[in-house]
Design an enzyme around this catalytic site. Sequence first.
Site, mmCIF file in Angstrom:
data_model
loop_
_atom_site.group_PDB
_atom_site.id
_atom_site.type_symbol
_atom_site.label_atom_id
_atom_site.label_comp_id
_atom_site.label_asym_id
_atom_site.label_seq_id
_atom_site.Cartn_x
_atom_site.Cartn_y
_atom_site.Cartn_z
ATOM 1 C CG ASP A 77 -2.169 0.649 0.971
ATOM 2 O OD1 ASP A 77 -2.066 1.628 0.840
ATOM 3 O OD2 ASP A 77 -2.796 0.788 2.363
ATOM 4 C CG ASP B 269 -9.565 3.017 0.944
ATOM 5 O OD1 ASP B 269 -8.745 2.950 0.403
ATOM 6 O OD2 ASP B 269 -8.590 3.092 2.228
HETATM 7 C C1 GLA Z 1 -5.740 2.140 3.244
HETATM 8 C C2 GLA Z 1 -5.870 0.770 1.973
HETATM 9 C C3 GLA Z 1 -6.956 0.259 2.818
HETATM 10 C C4 GLA Z 1 -6.635 0.166 3.653
HETATM 11 C C5 GLA Z 1 -5.417 0.796 4.123
HETATM 12 C C6 GLA Z 1 -5.586 0.771 5.336
HETATM 13 O O1 GLA Z 1 -6.493 3.482 2.995
HETATM 14 O O2 GLA Z 1 -6.788 1.911 0.577
HETATM 15 O O3 GLA Z 1 -7.166 -0.749 2.348
HETATM 16 O O4 GLA Z 1 -5.242 -0.901 3.776
HETATM 17 O O5 GLA Z 1 -4.815 1.765 3.615
HETATM 18 O O6 GLA Z 1 -4.387 1.447 6.351
#
Ligand code: GLA
Length: 518
Positions: free
Chosen positions: A266, A330
């Site tokens: 990520d 997200d």
């Molecule tokens: C980002 C990702 C999410 C999750 C969060 C964790 O926002 O897109 O899917 O993994 O980080 O902190």
Amino acid sequence: MEKINWCKFLAQIFALTMILLFPAVGGATQMMSNEKDGKDLYTPAPSAIPRINGPQVYGCRPGHPFIYRIPCQGEKPVSFTVKGLPKGLKLDPQTGIITGTSPAKGQYVVIIQAVNSKGQSKRALRIIAGDKLALTPPMGWNHWYAHYDRITDKMMREAADVMISSGMADVGYQYVNIDDCWMNAPKNNDPQRVGPLRDDKGNILPNKHFPDMKALTGYIHDKGLKAGIYTSPGTLTCGGFTGAWQHEEQDARQFVDWGFDFLKYDWCSYGQIAGKDKSLEAYQKPYRQMGSILQSLDRDVVYNLCQYGMGDVWKWGGEVGAHCWRTSGDLGFELDRIFDVALKNSEHRLNSKPGEWNDPDYIQIGWIGNASKMGVPELTPMPASMQYAYMSLWCLMASPLIYSGDMSKLDEFTLNVLCNPDVIEVDQDPLGECAMVIKRPDNSFVMVKNMADGSKAVGLFNRGKDAAEMGVDWSELQLSGKQEVRDLWHQNDLGVSEQKFTASVPAQGVVLIRLYKK
Ligand code: GLA
């Protein structure tokens, strides 16, 4: 007074009932459903006779540890045999778990048989030992939208238990994935999550809620499931926990040593490292680096890029060694925009192929936390019909099917949406096509997906507030002649039609069919 002819009267009632339940194909289709708490249950209960589910094709890398649990429904106990299993692999006939070391490069068609006191089923599985993994979209569970920064080893184990006991594993769910917050953070409200970030050799340290990672993956593997982990190329993850910056290889080796089979990488704080450089190379750099590290390790690790679609990741994700990549932000913040997110994701349909998948994010139904509050899970307010549409869209688009609700609170309705093997087959089709939108009249659209066996899966989606009559002509699907129509959610053959299919599609819902040439 005319005497009642009871036989005729009963026959008429019967005929009327049948018309209501099974109208002719081509006419408006009234779908038959059970109900649970006022919500229609589309998926029929599984039969007691074994039904082998899961992918038809499975990729692995020669010489690496192999683990595959045969997904199979039916009354337990079921016993398994597998014909043609390559050397190095062995089957546990009671559990249907195949383990060992992946065979030499090549294709191995094995015939799986499952038997119980009610009957048996047989199915071929093509194991392809080579350099590709995830030949069908990964399926599993990720903790994020249920547990956020509250995740513990115990919850992960519980999720693995429920994946088996709920029947999810029997339709193909396999990965049990930890997201963010398993490491230590420089600061956090929970003192158990604050501590040394690394040991004196630079090895990353899990926080106190994860006392023994190897034991955790061992627990998951013993069930025939696989384990996933998360990190960021930045100094800190999105949740403010230790990232892999300048420890990329050391951390990847640690993950493999612990026994993880899936890595979500990520972007998070990497933006500060990339600085003002918005070039494609800058977006690719950390992902390319981790991709080549994973390639060099002795374990099959499915590699999931999470950088929200930057630099049109769908165009180069495969090239840097990834198996799937998030195409957008997200989804937890956009659950009221499922249809738009899906339509956007499907624009990248030509970048979807076996081993390389567009990822529009997790299936967030059932008990899930509110993303902006990182709250404790509540039952989703999403209308029931829309949940079936959500799942249908993800399957038509060959998206990874990663559920992210609370596994300890799985209810009958949520399982009904998650566990329909006819629908999942659309997702897991070996051709790996992402469906195409073929028409988009007001407030509705139709998606079609070519399947490996020559059939077509078609979704009719109604975005409106009322049920709507929708239809599709064979000519619009590049089809001609008689087609057998199967309603996938209700697992019901609707008959044969020569020209078209029409149905009443529930508000914000779907009718999902598969057409087979007659
Ligand atoms: C980002 C990702 C999410 C999750 C969060 C964790 O926002 O897109 O899917 O993994 O980080 O902190």
